[in-house]
Write a protein that holds these residues in place. Structure first.
Motif, mmCIF file in Angstrom:
data_model
loop_
_atom_site.group_PDB
_atom_site.id
_atom_site.type_symbol
_atom_site.label_atom_id
_atom_site.label_comp_id
_atom_site.label_asym_id
_atom_site.label_seq_id
_atom_site.Cartn_x
_atom_site.Cartn_y
_atom_site.Cartn_z
ATOM 1 N N LEU A 1 5.101 11.325 -0.092
ATOM 2 C CA LEU A 1 6.001 12.465 -0.196
ATOM 3 C C LEU A 1 6.829 12.403 -1.476
ATOM 4 C CD1 LEU A 1 7.165 12.575 3.534
ATOM 5 C CD2 LEU A 1 5.774 14.295 2.376
ATOM 6 N N GLU A 2 7.186 11.198 -1.872
ATOM 7 C CA GLU A 2 7.992 11.030 -3.069
ATOM 8 C C GLU A 2 7.184 11.336 -4.332
ATOM 9 O OE1 GLU A 2 11.574 7.921 -3.866
ATOM 10 O OE2 GLU A 2 9.574 7.051 -3.625
ATOM 11 N N ARG A 3 5.909 10.957 -4.335
ATOM 12 C CA ARG A 3 5.062 11.182 -5.508
ATOM 13 C C ARG A 3 4.604 12.636 -5.643
ATOM 14 N NH1 ARG A 3 0.888 6.055 -4.902
ATOM 15 N NH2 ARG A 3 2.466 4.389 -4.898
ATOM 16 N N SER A 4 4.630 13.367 -4.548
ATOM 17 C CA SER A 4 4.167 14.768 -4.573
ATOM 18 C C SER A 4 5.279 15.673 -4.046
ATOM 19 C CB SER A 4 2.907 14.937 -3.722
ATOM 20 O OG SER A 4 1.872 14.093 -4.170
ATOM 21 N N PRO A 5 6.300 15.912 -4.856
ATOM 22 C CA PRO A 5 7.405 16.762 -4.385
ATOM 23 C C PRO A 5 7.004 18.230 -4.317
ATOM 24 C CG PRO A 5 7.730 16.186 -6.674
ATOM 25 C CD PRO A 5 6.519 15.431 -6.225
ATOM 26 N N ARG A 6 7.729 18.968 -3.536
ATOM 27 C CA ARG A 6 7.498 20.409 -3.447
ATOM 28 C C ARG A 6 7.927 21.104 -4.728
ATOM 29 N NH1 ARG A 6 7.168 23.686 1.253
ATOM 30 N NH2 ARG A 6 7.333 25.892 0.737
ATOM 31 N N GLU A 7 9.060 20.701 -5.271
ATOM 32 C CA GLU A 7 9.569 21.243 -6.526
ATOM 33 C C GLU A 7 10.179 20.105 -7.320
ATOM 34 O OE1 GLU A 7 12.394 24.282 -5.632
ATOM 35 O OE2 GLU A 7 10.978 25.504 -4.484
ATOM 36 N N GLN A 8 10.131 20.199 -8.637
ATOM 37 C CA GLN A 8 10.742 19.185 -9.481
ATOM 38 C C GLN A 8 11.183 19.808 -10.791
ATOM 39 O OE1 GLN A 8 7.122 16.683 -9.571
ATOM 40 N NE2 GLN A 8 7.301 16.761 -11.812
ATOM 41 N N ARG A 9 12.178 19.171 -11.409
ATOM 42 C CA ARG A 9 12.666 19.578 -12.717
ATOM 43 C C ARG A 9 12.479 18.406 -13.655
ATOM 44 N NH1 ARG A 9 17.329 21.001 -11.273
ATOM 45 N NH2 ARG A 9 16.809 23.208 -10.940
ATOM 46 N N GLY A 10 11.562 18.561 -14.593
ATOM 47 C CA GLY A 10 11.176 17.414 -15.406
ATOM 48 C C GLY A 10 10.456 16.411 -14.533
ATOM 49 N N ARG A 11 10.938 15.183 -14.502
ATOM 50 C CA ARG A 11 10.363 14.165 -13.620
ATOM 51 C C ARG A 11 11.145 13.998 -12.332
ATOM 52 N NH1 ARG A 11 8.369 8.911 -17.029
ATOM 53 N NH2 ARG A 11 6.352 9.793 -17.686
ATOM 54 N N ARG B 1 0.854 -1.192 0.000
ATOM 55 C CA ARG B 1 0.000 0.000 0.000
ATOM 56 C C ARG B 1 0.891 1.244 0.000
ATOM 57 N NH1 ARG B 1 -1.362 0.214 4.815
ATOM 58 N NH2 ARG B 1 -0.323 -1.670 5.563
ATOM 59 N N PRO B 2 0.447 2.351 -0.617
ATOM 60 C CA PRO B 2 1.256 3.577 -0.554
ATOM 61 C C PRO B 2 1.285 4.108 0.876
ATOM 62 C CG PRO B 2 -0.864 4.025 -1.582
ATOM 63 C CD PRO B 2 -0.764 2.538 -1.418
ATOM 64 N N LEU B 3 2.460 4.287 1.409
ATOM 65 C CA LEU B 3 2.632 4.804 2.760
ATOM 66 C C LEU B 3 3.251 6.204 2.699
ATOM 67 C CD1 LEU B 3 3.767 1.516 4.512
ATOM 68 C CD2 LEU B 3 1.522 2.603 4.571
ATOM 69 N N LEU B 4 3.630 6.708 3.850
ATOM 70 C CA LEU B 4 3.999 8.110 3.939
ATOM 71 C C LEU B 4 5.184 8.468 3.046
ATOM 72 C CD1 LEU B 4 3.587 10.843 5.156
ATOM 73 C CD2 LEU B 4 4.789 10.112 7.213
ATOM 74 N N ARG B 5 6.198 7.606 3.027
ATOM 75 C CA ARG B 5 7.357 7.895 2.183
ATOM 76 C C ARG B 5 6.956 7.973 0.708
ATOM 77 N NH1 ARG B 5 11.484 6.286 -0.911
ATOM 78 N NH2 ARG B 5 13.621 6.873 -0.273
ATOM 79 N N ASP B 6 6.110 7.043 0.285
ATOM 80 C CA ASP B 6 5.662 7.048 -1.113
ATOM 81 C C ASP B 6 4.886 8.321 -1.443
ATOM 82 O OD1 ASP B 6 6.562 4.272 -1.481
ATOM 83 O OD2 ASP B 6 4.869 3.791 -0.171
#
Length: 519
Positions: free
Chosen positions: A41-51, A34-39
């Motif tokens: 946060l990883e899927r919804s970053p604060r900032e990203q460049r490309g992917r 199941r998606p947990l807390l780490r997942d």
């Protein structure tokens, strides 16, 4: 529109206090876990460049079942809650240290009745901020539907850049009490630092309109769509800078009032008028009336129509009448903001109690208000609560402005008597009824006018140069106010031979009534 608040649910959690179980599933069963807390946060970053993520969120709120949090507080004094926050903070720092950009990792664990057993709600995002332990509040945000009853919404801290307020705390940083717009949108507060004013925007822009009312110091939010239940609804939002707030007494305290002579009910009998009125003793000598230069009669047209208008109600300090059993005096303003008996359908009501505190009452509740204050219970309608001149402050708590008060003609050359025993001018005495004044035993008094108004208080005669006043009761206090409701003098000497002159546009205060002479 960007997602300012991420709100996720971790389900089927065996131990809600197990940080490792909430952070990441064990093993390599990637497709089954199941998606947990780490997942999240990883899927919804604060900032990203490309992917590729270049920065992650660092402030996270966890909501646990309330029963579990209560049990922890009872059994371990909250140790498991503290351990959970510290363990998740360490895991966050370990796995995302290179994406923090110098941000401090903060976790806040609370209980919530809406969280089901075996679940944990997670909240993070651009508009989620957890203050540091010693961080001081920069702004306080309050909301109102009627400008009288204000309810707290949230605080904004110096380093808290974005705050989203709206209907549902699941989709916003904070919920607004009485939010009238359903799920149409929210209000975004942008804080660019202590030296810059806070910016207010609506999200999405096509759902709501927001205008700043500079005269009253708050924002007025309305629905742009104007359909369904939101049609015609409005919300008032006030943002106050905490550092600018004056020092105040602690909640529930007040400065000691000056000692005053009490008043008593007088038995109704065939005696002098002054013995039939609840009159306080004089507080002290008052300066004599300033001489007024009468205006030239020739400047007034012979057809001028003189009027006496009820311009305001003088709310008394009931502590002066404590021995009468008076507990509260309450006035209602109807749909036209005209004064009348307090009722459930009043747009707004004002009450003064035996502690001399003034309260505003609306459908949203009851709240103590400061004097002076201004209210806008209706669009296009204003109600002003004026401060009492210092020389009258021992008698009155506030002057309630009446923009639509009754008016009576004052024919020139005709002398009329004002007092609670004179029915001819009863239309001006809007408090002459038992509904306004409540006694300590819960009953209603015969008339609120018995507080401070004699049966024959004074007489007047209208003339081109003003209203000529003659005192008819030695115990009746009369005050002359100018057009701005500032004290000119207390009327002490006013006889038939030497009447006191009140110029046009000025006011005379007798009992609860502030009467204006218009010529």
């Amino acid at each position: 529109m960007p997602v300012y608040v991420q709100h996720e649910i971790l389900a089927r959690v065996g131990d809600v206090f197990n940080a490792e179980a909430l952070w990441q599933a064990p093993g390599l069963a990637l497709f089954a876990r199941r998606p947990l807390l780490r997942d999240l946060l990883e899927r919804s970053p604060r900032e990203q460049r490309g992917r590729a993520a270049t920065r992650c969120f660092s402030h996270v709120t966890l909501m646990l079942p309330q029963d579990d949090v209560d049990d922890d507080r009872h059994l371990t004094r909250g140790a498991r809650v503290r351990d959970l926050a510290q363990s998740l903070q360490a895991l966050h720092q370990k796995d995302f240290g290179d994406l923090l950009g110098g941000d401090e990792v903060r976790y806040h664990v609370v209980g919530a009745d809406a969280v089901a057993p075996g679940e944990v709600k997670v909240k993070f995002g651009h508009a989620v901020y957890l203050p540091a332990p010693a961080e001081q509040v920069l702004y306080t945000v309050t909301s109102s539907r009627d400008s009288a009853i204000w309810q707290p919404v949230c605080a904004v801290y110096p380093n808290q850049r974005l705050t989203l307020v709206g209907q549902d705390p699941a989709d916003a940083t904070f919920a607004v009490p009485g939010w009238p717009f359903g799920g149409e949108g929210g209000i975004l507060l942008i804080n660019d630092g202590a030296d810059a004013p806070i910016e207010v925007q609506v999200r999405p822009k096509d759902a709501l309109e927001c205008q700043f009312d500079a005269a009253n110091g708050y924002y007025v939010i309305r629905s742009k769509r104007g359909t369904g239940d939101t049609a015609g609804q409005r919300l008032l939002l006030k943002i106050s800078r905490a550092a600018a707030a004056p020092a105040a007494l602690a909640p529930g305290t007040q400065s000691a009032p000056p000692a005053r002579a009490p008043s008593v009910w007088k038995p109704r009998a065939a005696v002098a008028d002054s013995e039939m009125t609840a009159m306080p003793l004089a507080a002290g000598p008052v300066p004599e009336a300033a001489s007024l230069q009468p205006e030239n009669d020739a400047t007034y047209a012979p057809v001028a129509r003189h009027r006496i208008t009820l311009a305001a109600l003088a709310l008394p300090r009931l502590s002066r009448y404590r021995d009468t059993g008076a507990q509260s005096l309450e006035v209602g303003l109807g749909a036209g903001l005209a004064p009348g008996a307090p009722a459930t359908d009043s747009v707004i009501r004002f009450a003064v109690d035996d502690a001399d505190e003034v309260h505003a009452i609306t459908a949203a509740g009851r709240q103590r208000v400061t004097v002076p204050s201004q209210f806008a219970p209706l669009d296009g309608g204003r109600v002003q609560l004026h401060a009492v001149p210092a020389q009258m402050a021992d008698r009155y708590a506030a002057l309630l402005g009446v923009d639509h008060g009754p008016t009576l003609p004052a024919a020139a050359g005709t002398r009329l008597v004002f007092g609670r025993g004179m029915p001819a001018l009863g239309a001006l005495r809007v408090l002459d009824a038992p509904q306004f004044l409540r006694l300590q035993d819960g009953s209603a008094a015969a008339s609120a006018d018995r507080l401070g108004l004699s049966r024959n208080a004074f007489s007047w005669e209208a003339a081109g140069d003003g209203l000529r006043i003659v005192r008819l009761s030695e115990s009746q206090a009369l005050f002359h106010l100018d057009g701005d409701l500032q004290l000119v003098a207390q009327v002490l000497e006013a006889t038939q031979d030497r009447p006191y002159l009140v110029p046009p546009g000025h006011h005379l205060v007798a009992g609860h009534y502030v009467l204006r002479f218009d010529a």
